[in-house]
Motif scaffolding. Structure first.
Motif, PDB file in Angstrom:
ATOM      1  N   UNK A  95       0.816  -1.202   0.000  1.00 43.62           N
ATOM      2  CA  UNK A  95       0.000   0.000   0.000  1.00 43.62           C
ATOM      3  C   UNK A  95       0.851   1.253   0.000  1.00 43.62           C
ATOM      4  N   UNK A  96       0.295   2.322  -0.521  1.00 43.70           N
ATOM      5  CA  UNK A  96       0.975   3.607  -0.539  1.00 43.70           C
ATOM      6  C   UNK A  96       0.706   4.349   0.762  1.00 43.70           C
ATOM      7  N   UNK A  97       1.430   5.423   0.964  1.00 41.77           N
ATOM      8  CA  UNK A  97       1.229   6.285   2.129  1.00 41.77           C
ATOM      9  C   UNK A  97      -0.229   6.768   2.183  1.00 41.77           C
ATOM     10  N   UNK A  98      -0.736   7.219   1.046  1.00 38.39           N
ATOM     11  CA  UNK A  98      -2.109   7.738   1.011  1.00 38.39           C
ATOM     12  C   UNK A  98      -3.121   6.657   1.367  1.00 38.39           C
ATOM     13  N   UNK A  99      -2.929   5.458   0.816  1.00 32.30           N
ATOM     14  CA  UNK A  99      -3.859   4.363   1.102  1.00 32.30           C
ATOM     15  C   UNK A  99      -3.841   3.979   2.578  1.00 32.30           C
ATOM     16  N   UNK A 100      -2.631   3.932   3.168  1.00 25.83           N
ATOM     17  CA  UNK A 100      -2.512   3.584   4.578  1.00 25.83           C
ATOM     18  C   UNK A 100      -3.249   4.582   5.450  1.00 25.83           C
ATOM     19  N   UNK A 101      -3.080   5.870   5.161  1.00 23.07           N
ATOM     20  CA  UNK A 101      -3.720   6.889   6.000  1.00 23.07           C
ATOM     21  C   UNK A 101      -5.229   6.905   5.819  1.00 23.07           C
ATOM     22  N   UNK A 164       6.218  12.207 -17.049  1.00 21.09           N
ATOM     23  CA  UNK A 164       5.799  13.559 -16.691  1.00 21.09           C
ATOM     24  C   UNK A 164       5.543  13.627 -15.187  1.00 21.09           C
ATOM     25  N   UNK A 165       6.580  13.894 -14.384  1.00 25.80           N
ATOM     26  CA  UNK A 165       6.426  13.919 -12.924  1.00 25.80           C
ATOM     27  C   UNK A 165       5.407  14.939 -12.438  1.00 25.80           C
ATOM     28  N   UNK A 166       5.203  16.013 -13.204  1.00 24.45           N
ATOM     29  CA  UNK A 166       4.274  17.054 -12.781  1.00 24.45           C
ATOM     30  C   UNK A 166       2.829  16.554 -12.707  1.00 24.45           C
ATOM     31  N   UNK A 167       2.554  15.422 -13.363  1.00 27.14           N
ATOM     32  CA  UNK A 167       1.187  14.901 -13.368  1.00 27.14           C
ATOM     33  C   UNK A 167       0.860  14.076 -12.126  1.00 27.14           C
ATOM     34  N   UNK A 168       1.877  13.753 -11.317  1.00 30.83           N
ATOM     35  CA  UNK A 168       1.618  13.027 -10.070  1.00 30.83           C
ATOM     36  C   UNK A 168       1.033  14.009  -9.069  1.00 30.83           C
ATOM     37  N   UNK A 169      -0.117  13.663  -8.528  1.00 30.21           N
ATOM     38  CA  UNK A 169      -0.785  14.557  -7.585  1.00 30.21           C
ATOM     39  C   UNK A 169      -0.607  14.032  -6.170  1.00 30.21           C
ATOM     40  N   UNK A 170      -1.649  13.467  -5.588  1.00 30.70           N
ATOM     41  CA  UNK A 170      -1.574  13.035  -4.194  1.00 30.70           C
ATOM     42  C   UNK A 170      -0.849  11.706  -4.043  1.00 30.70           C
ATOM     43  N   UNK A 171      -1.200  10.726  -4.871  1.00 31.19           N
ATOM     44  CA  UNK A 171      -0.687   9.377  -4.699  1.00 31.19           C
ATOM     45  C   UNK A 171       0.091   8.918  -5.927  1.00 31.19           C
ATOM     46  N   UNK A 172       1.361   8.596  -5.757  1.00 35.32           N
ATOM     47  CA  UNK A 172       2.176   8.062  -6.848  1.00 35.32           C
ATOM     48  C   UNK A 172       1.616   6.730  -7.340  1.00 35.32           C
ATOM     49  N   UNK A 173       1.233   5.847  -6.410  1.00 32.15           N
ATOM     50  CA  UNK A 173       0.749   4.524  -6.802  1.00 32.15           C
ATOM     51  C   UNK A 173      -0.566   4.605  -7.567  1.00 32.15           C
ATOM     52  N   UNK A 174      -1.425   5.558  -7.203  1.00 31.65           N
ATOM     53  CA  UNK A 174      -2.669   5.735  -7.956  1.00 31.65           C
ATOM     54  C   UNK A 174      -2.365   6.135  -9.386  1.00 31.65           C
ATOM     55  N   UNK A 179      -1.716   4.037 -15.209  1.00 34.60           N
ATOM     56  CA  UNK A 179      -0.895   3.980 -16.415  1.00 34.60           C
ATOM     57  C   UNK A 179      -0.167   2.649 -16.550  1.00 34.60           C
ATOM     58  N   UNK A 180      -0.597   1.645 -15.779  1.00 33.99           N
ATOM     59  CA  UNK A 180      -0.084   0.290 -15.938  1.00 33.99           C
ATOM     60  C   UNK A 180       1.321   0.057 -15.433  1.00 33.99           C
ATOM     61  N   UNK A 181       1.819   0.914 -14.516  1.00 33.59           N
ATOM     62  CA  UNK A 181       3.200   0.747 -14.065  1.00 33.59           C
ATOM     63  C   UNK A 181       3.369   0.638 -12.573  1.00 33.59           C
ATOM     64  N   UNK A 182       2.311   0.255 -11.848  1.00 33.88           N
ATOM     65  CA  UNK A 182       2.397   0.165 -10.395  1.00 33.88           C
ATOM     66  C   UNK A 182       3.118  -1.108  -9.966  1.00 33.88           C
ATOM     67  N   UNK A 183       4.008  -1.028  -8.974  1.00 30.33           N
ATOM     68  CA  UNK A 183       4.679  -2.234  -8.477  1.00 30.33           C
ATOM     69  C   UNK A 183       3.680  -3.235  -7.909  1.00 30.33           C
ATOM     70  N   UNK A 184       4.023  -4.528  -8.038  1.00 27.42           N
ATOM     71  CA  UNK A 184       3.194  -5.580  -7.456  1.00 27.42           C
ATOM     72  C   UNK A 184       3.893  -6.265  -6.286  1.00 27.42           C
TER      73      UNK A 184
END
Length: 248
Positions: A95-101, A164-174, A179-184
């Motif tokens: 889970x990401x930081x956002x998901x945990x919180x 495009x890092x500028x497009x990451x908002x609150x959650x990187x994993x979201x 975009x099909x690149x989340x770690x498993x």
């Protein structure tokens, strides 16, 4: 130079910007990822590496130290160095930081410090399997829960994974999931360090206070490393709980 005792060839590049031990560490990491060494298999000793590759034992030792730091090798006292087992985690438990919180009823947010590109540092090349000169996306931010600073976090990803890092908002994993690149699965290491003045200022804690330093490398299902994250967490806000079972 005699490489006949090893399952790979290594030729130092005198023109490379990275030091010799990092070049060796990168080659060893590549051999491990390509399956030339297997989980729980003993790595050649410092003596064997130095004699086979015509390198100093100091260089071999520093290369092994780097792989231990990256979680690719584990040291067993009195026995030697062994290839670390692969830690498989279901996506639901990664889970990401956002998901945990969110799960704990807090409101997560980020205070961005950097979102851009840079050249991969030697340790980032090693963790992500990159070559010298490759660009990476770098995300540097403070992580907050209900407006309280919980952690300082630096995430590094290959530019091909995050163009495009500028497009990451609150959650990187979201973002990566969309975009099909989340770690498993991920390999995570946790240790305590004392906050220096810069880190203490970012986390709003006294200089010298113990904080949790967490390094995580995230992998795709095919084994490609796509995320390296260093997190510096306030120890007064973080608890890590692990459930263990005895086999047999």
């Amino acid at each position: 130079m005699s490489n006949n005792k090893l399952p790979f060839q290594f030729k130092p590049d005198p023109q490379a910007a990275s030091p010799l031990y990092m070049q060796l560490a990168h080659k060893l990491a590549q051999a491990i990822r390509e399956g030339q060494y297997h989980a729980d298999e003993a790595l050649p000793s410092e003596r064997v590496l130095s004699e086979s590759l015509d390198l100093s034992r100091v260089t071999a030792r520093k290369a092994i130290d780097r792989l231990v730091e990256q979680g690719l090798i584990v040291r067993k006292r009195g026995s030697g160095n062994y290839i670390a087992p692969k830690l498989e985690q279901p996506l639901s438990r990664l889970t990401s930081f956002s998901e945990e919180l969110h799960q704990r009823g807090f409101k997560p947010s980020s205070r961005w410090l950097t979102r851009g590109f840079s050249l991969a540092a030697p340790d980032e090349q090693l963790s992500l399997g990159l070559t010298t000169g490759e660009r990476v996306a770098r995300l540097e931010r403070l992580r907050l829960a209900d407006e309280v600073v919980m952690a300082y976090e630096v995430s590094v990803l290959p530019a091909s994974v995050l163009p495009d890092p500028q497009k990451v908002d609150a959650s990187l994993y979201t973002y990566l999931s969309k975009h099909g690149g989340a770690p498993v699965r991920a390999l995570q290491h946790i240790r305590a360090i004392n906050a220096d003045p810069k880190l203490a200022g970012l986390l709003q804690v006294p200089v010298g206070q113990a904080v949790l330093f967490i390094t995580r490398v995230g992998y795709l299902d095919g084994g490609q490393a796509v995320e390296l994250t260093h997190s510096y967490c306030r120890s007064d806000y973080y608890d890590f709980v692990a459930e263990m079972r005895r086999e047999g």
